[in-house]
Design an enzyme around this catalytic site. Structure first.
Site, PDB file in Angstrom:
ATOM      1  N   MET A  96      -4.273  10.492  -1.845  1.00  9.42           N
ATOM      2  CA  MET A  96      -4.875  11.507  -0.956  1.00  9.42           C
ATOM      3  C   MET A  96      -4.482  12.863  -1.523  1.00  9.42           C
ATOM      4  O   MET A  96      -3.690  13.613  -0.941  1.00  9.42           O
ATOM      5  CB  MET A  96      -4.381  11.292   0.476  1.00  9.42           C
ATOM      6  N   MET A 144       0.305  11.669  -0.654  1.00 14.33           N
ATOM      7  CA  MET A 144      -0.321  12.827   0.018  1.00 14.33           C
ATOM      8  C   MET A 144       0.230  14.122  -0.559  1.00 14.33           C
ATOM      9  O   MET A 144       1.425  14.222  -0.861  1.00 14.33           O
ATOM     10  CB  MET A 144      -0.011  12.789   1.515  1.00 14.33           C
ATOM     11  N   HIS A 184       0.852  -1.198   0.000  1.00 20.06           N
ATOM     12  CA  HIS A 184       0.000   0.000   0.000  1.00 20.06           C
ATOM     13  C   HIS A 184       0.888   1.249   0.000  1.00 20.06           C
ATOM     14  O   HIS A 184       1.768   1.397   0.858  1.00 20.06           O
ATOM     15  CB  HIS A 184      -0.881  -0.043   1.240  1.00 20.06           C
TER      16      HIS A 184
HETATM   17  C1  DX5 Z   1      -3.395   7.297   6.474  1.00 19.69           C
HETATM   18  C2  DX5 Z   1      -2.891   6.290   5.470  1.00 19.69           C
HETATM   19  C3  DX5 Z   1      -2.735   4.910   6.015  1.00 19.69           C
HETATM   20  C4  DX5 Z   1      -1.756   4.809   7.138  1.00 19.69           C
HETATM   21  C5  DX5 Z   1      -2.042   3.610   7.969  1.00 19.69           C
HETATM   22  O1  DX5 Z   1      -3.624   8.492   5.838  1.00 19.69           O
HETATM   23  O2  DX5 Z   1      -3.777   6.214   4.383  1.00 19.69           O
HETATM   24  O3  DX5 Z   1      -2.438   3.985   4.989  1.00 19.69           O
HETATM   25  O4  DX5 Z   1      -0.434   4.785   6.713  1.00 19.69           O
HETATM   26  O5  DX5 Z   1      -1.177   3.625   9.046  1.00 19.69           O
HETATM   27  P1  DX5 Z   1      -1.506   2.905  10.423  1.00 19.69           P
HETATM   28  O6  DX5 Z   1      -1.701   1.461  10.102  1.00 19.69           O
HETATM   29  O7  DX5 Z   1      -0.295   3.188  11.228  1.00 19.69           O
HETATM   30  O8  DX5 Z   1      -2.759   3.526  10.963  1.00 19.69           O
HETATM   31 ZN    ZN Z   2      -3.618   4.587   2.877  1.00 16.41          ZN
END
Ligand code: DX5
Ligand code: ZN
Length: 227
Positions: free
Chosen positions: A72, A41, A37
């Site tokens: 994002m 951002m 994944h």
């Molecule tokens: C948040 C991201 C997630 C994040 C998850 O904006 O989209 O993918 O990295 O991280 P954990 O598992 O630490 O909540």
């Molecule tokens: Zn994510």
């Protein structure tokens, strides 16, 4: 990429060592990651900045599973081609990223990728109804997007259950993103999720020179779900 609804863990490289993405990806795949994944951002749609298409292209050659790119960003459309060219298998855009999400999803499929639709915690399912024939994955955010290591938002479990019922027999993945741990994973899996993104819960305690904790962490999440 054939469709299957078995449980998949998608480690988020947001929690990996940014100076070592290639080795981190190879290590976490060797330790049992099902997908990788990638959290993109833009400092505008979310209050954090990460990376863009060139980084995705550079890490692509280290990914042997599925490159799951979570955008994002807003707007999305001007960047779809570039992320597709970078080798994304799945491109997920946020429903909240603009007024024409239907067009965005069409463009993602048109670029040859699987199309994902992400929903912020405050977003309801009403607007998903007429998009279900456009998507291969719906991502329910269980934190507000922008940062790893946040606390899981329990109100989203009911949303997952409703979404699962809406989807019926359609070949659409339900992905959970944010705050996934061995404690929260069974709650969303039972509600109908099949892809669990996990950043901090997978990468904690390990490194490229000591990758065994990645495997322990992935197995702990899967064991908590499978009992
Ligand atoms: C948040 C991201 C997630 C994040 C998850 O904006 O989209 O993918 O990295 O991280 P954990 O598992 O630490 O909540
Ligand atoms: Zn994510």
């Amino acid at each position: 990429m054939s469709f299957d609804r078995s449980l998949k863990i998608a480690p988020s490289i947001l929690s990996a060592d940014f100076a070592n993405f290639g080795q981190e990806i190879e290590a976490v795949e060797a330790q049992g990651a099902d997908w990788i994944h990638v959290d993109v951002m833009d400092g505008h749609f979310v209050p954090n900045l990460t990376f863009g298409p060139p980084l995705c292209k550079a890490i692509r050659k280290h990914i042997n599973t599925v490159m799951d790119v979570h955008l994002m960003i807003a707007p999305v459309d001007p960047y779809i081609e570039a992320f597709a060219d970078a080798g994304a298998d799945i491109l997920t855009a946020h429903l909240e990223s603009g007024p024409h999400i239907h067009r965005t999803l069409q463009a993602i499929r048109g670029a040859g990728c699987k199309a994902g639709l992400a929903l912020n915690p405050a977003t309801g399912l009403d607007d998903v109804e007429y998009l279900l024939d456009m998507v291969d994955l719906v991502c329910i955010m269980t934190v507000n997007p922008g940062f790893g290591g946040q606390k899981f938002i329990h109100s989203q479990i009911e949303k997952v259950r409703k979404l699962r019922a809406m989807i019926g027999d359609r070949p659409i993945h339900i992905e959970i993103d944010g705050g996934v741990t061995p404690e929260t994973a069974p709650l969303v899996a039972e509600a109908g999720a099949d892809v669990l993104v996990a950043g901090s819960a997978v990468f904690k305690g390990g490194s490229v020179s000591n990758p065994a904790p990645y495997g322990d962490n992935i197995r702990a999440i899967k064991a908590a779900v499978q009992g």
